[in-house]
Design a protein around this motif. Sequence first.
Motif, short mmCIF file in Angstrom:
data_model
loop_
_atom_site.label_atom_id
_atom_site.label_comp_id
_atom_site.label_asym_id
_atom_site.label_seq_id
_atom_site.Cartn_x
_atom_site.Cartn_y
_atom_site.Cartn_z
N GLY A 119 -16.51 4.48 14.48
CA GLY A 119 -15.91 4.09 15.99
C GLY A 119 -14.52 4.48 15.93
N GLN A 120 -14.05 5.65 15.33
CA GLN A 120 -12.70 6.12 15.44
C GLN A 120 -12.64 7.48 15.52
OE1 GLN A 120 -11.62 4.15 11.62
NE2 GLN A 120 -11.70 6.22 10.67
N LYS A 121 -11.55 8.20 15.99
CA LYS A 121 -11.12 9.64 16.09
C LYS A 121 -10.43 9.80 14.72
CE LYS A 121 -11.48 13.82 17.65
NZ LYS A 121 -12.62 14.39 17.67
N THR A 122 -10.67 10.99 13.96
CA THR A 122 -9.77 11.16 12.99
C THR A 122 -9.19 12.50 13.14
OG1 THR A 122 -11.60 11.96 11.53
CG2 THR A 122 -10.97 9.85 11.28
N VAL A 123 -8.08 13.09 12.45
CA VAL A 123 -7.68 14.20 12.33
C VAL A 123 -7.44 14.74 10.85
CG1 VAL A 123 -6.62 13.90 14.57
CG2 VAL A 123 -5.11 13.18 12.38
N LEU A 124 -7.29 16.07 10.64
CA LEU A 124 -7.36 16.68 9.33
C LEU A 124 -5.69 16.14 8.95
CD1 LEU A 124 -8.14 18.26 6.97
CD2 LEU A 124 -7.46 20.22 8.25
N ARG A 125 -5.38 15.79 7.81
CA ARG A 125 -4.10 15.47 7.22
C ARG A 125 -3.95 16.46 6.09
NH1 ARG A 125 -5.50 9.72 4.55
NH2 ARG A 125 -5.85 10.40 2.59
N LYS A 126 -2.81 16.75 5.83
CA LYS A 126 -2.36 17.66 4.71
C LYS A 126 -2.36 16.80 3.28
CE LYS A 126 0.63 20.91 6.98
NZ LYS A 126 2.04 21.53 7.08
N THR A 127 -2.80 17.18 2.54
CA THR A 127 -2.99 16.40 0.96
C THR A 127 -1.95 17.19 -0.02
OG1 THR A 127 -4.95 17.66 0.28
CG2 THR A 127 -5.22 15.64 1.38
N ILE A 128 -1.18 16.50 -0.52
CA ILE A 128 -0.28 17.00 -1.44
C ILE A 128 -1.07 16.99 -3.19
CG2 ILE A 128 1.97 16.75 -2.77
CD1 ILE A 128 2.92 14.96 -0.25
N GLY A 129 -1.08 18.15 -3.60
CA GLY A 129 -1.65 18.13 -4.79
C GLY A 129 -0.89 17.68 -5.84
N LYS A 130 -1.51 16.99 -7.00
CA LYS A 130 -0.76 16.55 -8.18
C LYS A 130 -1.22 17.40 -9.39
CE LYS A 130 -0.95 12.13 -5.96
NZ LYS A 130 -1.35 10.86 -5.67
N THR A 131 -0.42 17.01 -10.48
CA THR A 131 -0.86 17.79 -11.44
C THR A 131 -2.19 17.02 -12.08
OG1 THR A 131 1.30 18.48 -12.24
CG2 THR A 131 -0.08 18.23 -14.03
N GLY A 132 -3.10 17.71 -12.48
CA GLY A 132 -4.32 16.94 -13.04
C GLY A 132 -5.23 17.81 -13.94
N PRO A 133 -5.98 17.42 -14.41
CA PRO A 133 -6.77 18.27 -15.71
C PRO A 133 -7.40 19.72 -14.98
CG PRO A 133 -8.15 16.47 -14.73
CD PRO A 133 -7.03 16.22 -14.07
N SER A 134 -7.69 20.40 -16.21
CA SER A 134 -8.42 21.54 -15.83
C SER A 134 -9.99 21.19 -15.90
CB SER A 134 -7.91 22.56 -16.99
OG SER A 134 -8.33 22.31 -18.15
N VAL A 135 -10.64 21.97 -15.02
CA VAL A 135 -12.17 21.15 -15.00
C VAL A 135 -12.94 22.59 -14.76
CG1 VAL A 135 -11.74 18.89 -14.10
CG2 VAL A 135 -12.22 21.00 -12.69
N MET A 136 -14.14 22.68 -15.32
CA MET A 136 -15.03 23.79 -14.80
C MET A 136 -16.30 22.91 -14.20
SD MET A 136 -17.69 26.16 -17.17
CE MET A 136 -18.85 25.03 -17.25
N LEU A 137 -16.41 23.51 -13.00
CA LEU A 137 -17.73 22.80 -12.25
C LEU A 137 -19.05 23.43 -12.52
CD1 LEU A 137 -18.36 21.09 -9.67
CD2 LEU A 137 -18.04 22.86 -8.35
N PHE A 138 -19.93 22.90 -13.13
CA PHE A 138 -21.12 23.31 -13.17
C PHE A 138 -21.96 23.32 -12.09
CE2 PHE A 138 -25.68 22.58 -14.40
CZ PHE A 138 -25.95 23.71 -15.40
N PRO A 139 -22.19 24.43 -11.56
CA PRO A 139 -22.73 24.32 -10.20
C PRO A 139 -24.26 23.59 -10.08
CG PRO A 139 -22.19 26.65 -10.91
CD PRO A 139 -22.16 25.70 -12.09
N GLY A 140 -25.03 23.72 -11.01
CA GLY A 140 -26.32 23.19 -10.86
C GLY A 140 -27.18 23.98 -9.75
N CYS A 141 -28.77 24.08 -10.20
CA CYS A 141 -29.59 24.94 -9.29
C CYS A 141 -29.58 24.14 -7.76
CB CYS A 141 -30.90 24.66 -9.75
SG CYS A 141 -31.11 25.20 -11.45
N VAL A 142 -29.79 22.74 -7.79
CA VAL A 142 -30.04 22.29 -6.08
C VAL A 142 -28.58 22.47 -5.49
CG1 VAL A 142 -30.71 20.19 -4.77
CG2 VAL A 142 -31.96 21.21 -6.90
N ASN A 143 -27.63 22.07 -6.26
CA ASN A 143 -26.20 21.41 -5.39
C ASN A 143 -25.82 22.91 -5.03
OD1 ASN A 143 -26.66 19.31 -7.32
ND2 ASN A 143 -25.27 18.53 -5.91
#
Length: 350
Positions: A119-143
């Motif tokens: 029940g609201q209207k939203t707008v895109l906001r800018k997100t500020i990246g932070k230092t995080g871990p390195s990751v490998m995304l396993f794609p998966g057959c279905v996803n």
Amino acid sequence: ATYLVTGNEVLSPRGRLQLLKHWQNNEPDSDQLSALDSCIGCLACESACPSGVPYDLIEQGKNRATPNWRRHLAKPLSSPAVLNTLSKISDSGIGHASNVTPKSMSDAKLVSMLDDLAGQKTVLRKTIGKTGPSVMLFPGCVNSTMLFNSQNRLIQLLQSAGCEVEFPRAWNCCGAVASHLDNHQLAETQHKQNLETDCDYIVVEAAGCGRELKEYAGEKVIDAALLLSKLNLELMKTHLKVAMHYPCHSLHGQKIVEEPKQLLNNSVQAIDPHEPEVCCGSGGTFTLFHKELSIQAGKRKAEMLTDTNSDLAITSNAGCLGQLSNSLGETTPIIPLTDLVWYLQTRSKA
């Protein structure tokens, strides 16, 4: 779940253990084989057992009951290429038999639906990246083939939190389908071809894939919801009431219980349905070979989610998503957990 929808004691964990005891001195008949074969493999019995009896005992009987012809289906059913072809020719969902998970919504359609529910209207906001871990995304057959928009939103979430996201140079099915169909030789081959990485984490969306990968890749494998809960995302607050559906291989197989709720913090009102530990009846290949039981379990779980009177339901597993999409119909929309988190992270009230 099979006992709950049928009331048949033979289809309960205790009943199946009694069958295994009987088989020590007697050859099983067709009805007894069917009782073991119809086990979903949700692992809820292991979580609930006060004596700590491992699911492996029932799995041994289940493997014995698997018809030999099914083992030959493991390779085609675990092929991303086959699933990708199915995704192009069908808009229906994985659910009661051989349907295919619904195509994931575009960003604009997802935002529109959630704005209407909130029940609201939203707008895109800018997100500020932070230092995080390195990751490998396993794609998966279905996803990767059928929920590619959702997977892209997960990548955006990780990058906005400062994660360096990599992708495997070569990958195939995690091995879960072959394991389900008692083709362990194929599963071992698939295991060896996956997951060569120096990253901090291997991130997996599908709960069944995550559990399978942990079997041979260890604690480096992490569920997407669990990793997101560690990244201190700044989520928009809403009045949305959200029914939580916990995938069995996440809840029972990986013991991920509180983290999905912690991830959502105070952004939504997260509600557990009655019997949150009970399977929806998806169970990987279970829907292919036990259609009626799968339908009954899906409808039972859908009723419990609907009874929460929530605005929408969420789950972190593609199989559950397809199953419950079919069962819920139009009463309660259901979306991936990461889609809701993406919306709460990237939007602000207009």
